[in-house]
Design a protein around this motif. Structure first.
Motif, PDB file in Angstrom:
ATOM      1  N   GLU A   1      19.343 -21.840 -21.606  1.00 11.92           N
ATOM      2  CA  GLU A   1      19.858 -23.175 -21.936  1.00 11.92           C
ATOM      3  C   GLU A   1      18.756 -24.201 -21.726  1.00 11.92           C
ATOM      4  O   GLU A   1      17.925 -24.074 -20.819  1.00 11.92           O
TER       5      GLU A   1
ATOM      6  N   GLN B   1      18.340 -28.471 -21.529  1.00 13.14           N
ATOM      7  CA  GLN B   1      19.031 -29.759 -21.472  1.00 13.14           C
ATOM      8  C   GLN B   1      18.013 -30.886 -21.436  1.00 13.14           C
ATOM      9  O   GLN B   1      17.027 -30.828 -20.696  1.00 13.14           O
ATOM     10  N   ARG B   2      18.286 -31.906 -22.234  1.00 12.24           N
ATOM     11  CA  ARG B   2      17.447 -33.102 -22.244  1.00 12.24           C
ATOM     12  C   ARG B   2      18.032 -34.116 -21.269  1.00 12.24           C
ATOM     13  O   ARG B   2      19.236 -34.394 -21.287  1.00 12.24           O
ATOM     14  N   THR B   3      17.191 -34.649 -20.382  1.00 11.72           N
ATOM     15  CA  THR B   3      17.649 -35.660 -19.420  1.00 11.72           C
ATOM     16  C   THR B   3      16.744 -36.878 -19.545  1.00 11.72           C
ATOM     17  O   THR B   3      15.660 -36.909 -18.984  1.00 11.72           O
TER      18      THR B   3
END
Length: 378
Positions: free
Chosen positions: A341, A343-345
């Motif tokens: 996975e 995820q962009r933060t």
């Protein structure tokens, strides 16, 4: 002055043409999911297959719709020009895919790829139409202009949706946009086309009747549908972010540490040293999920275990980069095959791992985001 021929379309064949475009779009776009993680030779092969499927799908959609064209006069096609229309579609789509998968993805390259694909759709349509005999088409400039603008805009939208983020949802939505681009362009162009009876036939190749064309289109549509079904098995059956090769199944189940001796490595594997019980042992690079800086040394993460490696993070990156490891942070290298996975933060990101209990995630710095997204195909 020659009389303009009135024409209509068979509703069922119009629906069938849209279905063919959907199957082709899904097959081509899903085949290339995660292609950025693959070796160059394998990536070239997949791009070639996807170009044939997408370009052949554009051609098939066009001629399924043309089989539904109902004119008051009999007509047929020039076989050579019909073949040329298919090859142009495949080559133009192939060029667009090369831009997407071998150049750095930026707004400019994504838009350029969409425009190339749209131009290919338009070129295929009008070359295919020029192959008609006995009922010659005449294209109105306004119709050509509107069709070209529609093709460029909708194809660019399809590419932006499918490649803006390489998730399943975006690929499925991109498939719908691709089908809409092909079908919309065709019927917009048809509204700007008039047909006249022509008693002069000058074919450059063999004559293709509607019956022969129907058989060719049926075969191509069958192949495209088969590829679509095969693509769907891996597309919906895999939980990984990409199509990268999975770690060895037996090793994943038992989650063993690296081998205690120098392993029998494959030609693409690299033995990576680590210290244990006062001795130097070696791990195969393919079993390593991530490497983290630890002062002048590094830590290797494999399965349930982690081990101290005498390499610095810079040396580890230099040695492991040819083996598909990427640097995601000044302190982290990762093996994309283990990423489950992303995820962009805000301005940074996080990669999460599968089958790696010793390390749950690794941070991605802002300067490395583009490299990570390209490697993961997102």
């Amino acid at each position: 002055m020659a009389r303009v021929l009135e024409f209509t379309h068979n509703t069922w064949l119009v629906a069938a043409s849209f279905a063919v475009a959907l199957f082709a779009g899904f097959s081509g776009l899903s085949l290339l999911r995660g292609a950025s993680l693959m070796p160059i030779v394998q990536r070239k092969f997949l791009v070639a297959v996807a170009a044939i499927v997408l370009g052949g799908g554009i051609w098939s959609m066009h001629f399924v719709a043309m089989l539904g064209l109902q004119l008051p006069e009999l007509f047929y096609y020039d076989g050579l020009i019909t073949l040329m229309s298919a090859l142009v579609a495949i080559l133009m789509v192939g060029l667009a895919l090369l831009v997407l998968h071998f150049a750095r993805r930026t707004p400019v390259t994504i838009t350029a790829a969409g425009c190339i694909m749209g131009a290919g759709i338009v070129a295929m349509h009008y070359i295919g139409m020029l192959g008609m005999e006995m009922c010659g088409p005449v294209f109105r400039p306004l119709g050509v202009g509107v069709a070209l603008v529609a093709a460029l805009a909708l194809s660019s939208l399809a590419v932006w949706v499918a490649y803006g983020s390489r998730t399943r949802g975006h690929i499925l939505l991109g498939t719908l946009c691709f089908a809409a681009a092909v079908v919309s362009m065709h019927f917009i162009a048809m509204t700007g086309t008039q047909f006249y009876r022509s008693d002069v036939a000058s074919t450059a190749g063999p004559i293709l009747s509607n019956a022969v064309l129907a058989m060719l289109v049926t075969v191509s549509s069958f192949v495209i549908s088969g590829v679509s079904l095969l693509s769907g098995v891996s597309f919906f059956g895999s939980g990984a972010v990409s199509n990268a090769p999975e770690p060895d199944a037996e090793a994943a189940e038992s989650s063993p540490g690296p081998s205690a001796t120098l392993p029998e490595t494959s030609p693409t594997a690299l033995p990576v040293p680590y210290e244990r019980d006062g001795t130097t042992r070696f791990a195969e690079s393919a079993t390593i999920a991530a490497v983290r800086a630890e002062g002048h040394y590094t830590v290797l993460y494999t399965g349930k275990d982690k081990f101290l490696c005498p390499w610095s993070i810079s040396e580890a990156y230099s040695r492991l980069k040819p083996h598909r490891f990427i640097r995601v942070h000044r302190s982290y290298l990762i093996n994309p095959a283990y990423v489950s996975e992303f995820q962009r933060t805000k301005d940074t990101g996080v990669c999460f791992f599968k089958n790696t209990e010793s390390l749950a995630k690794a941070p991605v710095s802002r300067s490395r985001l583009a490299d990570v997204r390209e490697a993961l195909g997102v």
